[in-house]
Design a protein around this motif. Structure first.
Motif, PDB file in Angstrom:
ATOM      1  N   LEU A 104       0.856  -1.177   0.000  1.00 33.64           N
ATOM      2  CA  LEU A 104       0.000   0.000   0.000  1.00 33.64           C
ATOM      3  C   LEU A 104       0.896   1.232   0.000  1.00 33.64           C
ATOM      4  CD1 LEU A 104      -3.096   0.560   0.171  1.00 33.64           C
ATOM      5  CD2 LEU A 104      -2.775   0.871   2.639  1.00 33.64           C
ATOM      6  N   LEU A 105       0.440   2.304  -0.633  1.00 29.73           N
ATOM      7  CA  LEU A 105       1.206   3.542  -0.662  1.00 29.73           C
ATOM      8  C   LEU A 105       0.759   4.460   0.475  1.00 29.73           C
ATOM      9  CD1 LEU A 105       1.280   4.355  -4.490  1.00 29.73           C
ATOM     10  CD2 LEU A 105       2.693   2.784  -3.161  1.00 29.73           C
ATOM     11  N   PHE A 106       1.728   4.970   1.224  1.00 31.18           N
ATOM     12  CA  PHE A 106       1.444   5.887   2.321  1.00 31.18           C
ATOM     13  C   PHE A 106       2.100   7.231   2.023  1.00 31.18           C
ATOM     14  CE2 PHE A 106       1.415   1.636   4.115  1.00 31.18           C
ATOM     15  CZ  PHE A 106       0.247   1.624   4.872  1.00 31.18           C
ATOM     16  N   HIS A 107       1.273   8.272   1.904  1.00 28.53           N
ATOM     17  CA  HIS A 107       1.822   9.611   1.719  1.00 28.53           C
ATOM     18  C   HIS A 107       2.530  10.069   2.989  1.00 28.53           C
ATOM     19  CE1 HIS A 107      -1.186  10.328  -1.760  1.00 28.53           C
ATOM     20  NE2 HIS A 107       0.023  10.087  -2.237  1.00 28.53           N
ATOM     21  N   LYS A 108       3.282  11.146   2.884  1.00 31.23           N
ATOM     22  CA  LYS A 108       4.140  11.590   3.987  1.00 31.23           C
ATOM     23  C   LYS A 108       3.360  11.938   5.255  1.00 31.23           C
ATOM     24  CE  LYS A 108       4.285  16.428   2.476  1.00 31.23           C
ATOM     25  NZ  LYS A 108       5.164  17.572   2.145  1.00 31.23           N
ATOM     26  N   ASP A 109       2.047  12.228   5.141  1.00 36.52           N
ATOM     27  CA  ASP A 109       1.254  12.575   6.320  1.00 36.52           C
ATOM     28  C   ASP A 109       0.400  11.404   6.803  1.00 36.52           C
ATOM     29  OD1 ASP A 109      -0.389  12.528   4.120  1.00 36.52           O
ATOM     30  OD2 ASP A 109      -1.564  14.295   4.690  1.00 36.52           O
TER      31      ASP A 109
END
Length: 470
Positions: free
Chosen positions: A354-359
């Motif tokens: 899964l992709l997790f953005h910086k926030d």
């Protein structure tokens, strides 16, 4: 009796090495018995040969196949002034063609083409005609020698098939077929007369007309388990009713292509699915998926949606209905609401991409805390062209502090230069060494456009030192 027992034991042992070609090659050199067992495994599928110098391997395979050709085929090549650099009268140690269990018409044609492409021809044949003759002689040899074929791949009609399936006895045992819809109807007709026990069927729909013979072949299968459909340039809607006949037996369904060419609402009838891969481009809304969000797939364990995925609300509803038994979930799209919903809808996950953005660090922490069966995770790190994701340091710190006891595999795709210091890396491995229970960690870092983990040699010293303490 003792000799047979030794052979059976060696067969069993060497069989476990079938995925390790380098070790199998070493077994060839031990003695005659080891060689006989190993060569049977190596030649099951000649497409599996790997080497740092593939051209040498291709040439060796081709030369070996030439020596196996029957005299009739050798005479045909001689009459057409097709000569090779080895004496074709040389007798091979084994009948290698007989060992083959997986046959790819395309791969044989490609092999011949790669070898002859740069060779100077002194006869009147064109390169295509020369390759056509050689390829068909090889195919004829395989069809006569293979007593039990398990896998057949035939993806286009560039090299027309001259043999007839009724004279290919080994094809009756076929369990896996990979093909394209553009093949001649007679190909599918002959196959349908012999093959009724396919377990895996993969079809590329690359023609605008789907033959009745192909539909008949699909319809006649008795125990189809794995189905892969790819529709990129033409619609395959007309074949949907035929596919539905196997809705009770199919457990793995892979759909690829353009959503306009492959209407996938029919998936709702495949309620025994254990694995569903849904890979489409060019379908920004995926409205057909709206129908699937309420369907109950009680046996589903693996869900993969690379590239684009449906509207987050559709997918979240789907996970709410089907996530409880899900073991593996994969998507390279990012949505915060989706990430936050995974721990509640999919508590029994073992692997996740899964992709997790910086926030979105809190979402990753929550997944680790609530998904106590999680063993493996794949993430992107750094700055991409359009988005910025969690840093490697954040990933390492979170894994060390919050990952469950069963966790043992971390895969990082680094999109930009790493900001992990040597001290950070050392701290992570020391924390891992103190875990109870202790499990070996598989750490994989895949570099993007820029280098990652820049001080590679120093980092490796730390990794080696820490694992020596485990």
């Amino acid at each position: 009796m003792t000799s047979q027992l030794l052979t059976d034991c060696l067969n069993e042992i060497i069989e476990h090495l079938k995925e390790d070609c380098h070790t199998l090659h070493s077994c060839l050199l031990v003695n005659r018995l080891w060689c006989e067992i190993s060569v049977r495994i190596l030649w099951r599928n000649i497409g599996n040969f790997e080497s740092s110098c593939q051209s040498i391997i291709n040439s060796s395979i081709l030369n070996t196949l030439f020596t196996c050709l029957p005299n009739e085929s050798k005479e045909i090549l001689h009459r057409n002034e097709i000569f090779i650099s080895i004496p074709i009268s040389k007798q091979p140690l084994f009948n290698y063609a007989k060992f083959c269990k997986a046959l790819s018409i395309y791969e044989i044609g490609r092999l011949v083409d790669n070898i002859f492409r740069n060779k100077i021809s002194f006869n009147s044949l064109s390169l295509k005609d020369r390759n056509y003759i050689v390829t068909n002689e090889f195919i004829k040899m395989f069809s006569n020698q293979i007593s039990s074929l398990k896998k057949l791949s035939c993806y286009h009609n560039y090299y027309p098939i001259k043999f007839s399936f009724p004279y290919f006895p080994g094809v009756r045992d076929l369990s896996e077929l990979h093909c394209c819809s553009c093949l001649p109807p007679n190909f599918f007709y002959q196959l349908s007369q012999l093959c009724h026990n396919l377990r895996t069927l993969s079809i590329d729909f690359d023609s605008y007309n789907i033959s009745n013979e192909l539909k008949e072949l699909i319809s006649l299968q008795k125990n189809l388990k794995n189905l892969k459909l790819s529709a990129k340039i033409s619609s395959c809607a007309s074949i949907i009713p035929t596919l539905k006949k196997h809705s009770n037996t199919v457990t793995k369904l892979h759909l690829y292509g353009n959503s306009n060419n492959l209407p996938y609402s029919f998936v709702s009838s495949f309620t025994n699915l254990q694995e569903f891969i849904f890979s489409f481009m060019g379908g920004s809304n995926f409205e057909d998926f709206r129908m699937l969000q309420y369907v109950n797939f009680s046996k589903l364990q693996t869900l993969k949606i690379p590239y684009q995925f449906p509207k987050p609300e559709y997918l979240m509803k789907f996970l709410e209905n089907n996530g409880k038994n899900l073991k593996n979930f994969y998507t390279d799209e990012s949505n915060k609401d989706l990430s936050l919903s995974i721990p509640d809808f999919c508590p029994n996950l073992k692997s996740l991409f899964l992709l997790f953005h910086k926030d979105e660090l809190d979402a990753l922490k929550t997944i680790f805390i609530k998904c106590q069966h999680l063993e493996s995770i794949k993430v992107w790190c750094g700055k991409g062209y359009f988005n910025e994701y969690l840093s490697e340091k954040e990933i390492f710190d979170t894994v060390a502090r919050y990952s469950p006891n069963n966790f043992c595999k971390l895969k990082i795709y680094s999109l930009s230069n790493s900001h992990v210091s040597l001290k950070d890396l050392e701290s992570f491995f020391i924390s891992w060494r103190k875990r109870i229970p202790k499990k070996p960690l598989s750490l994989i870092n895949i570099k993007g456009a820029c280098t990652s983990f820049d001080d590679y040699e120093e980092n490796m010293k730390i990794i080696i030192a820490v694992f020596e303490l485990l």
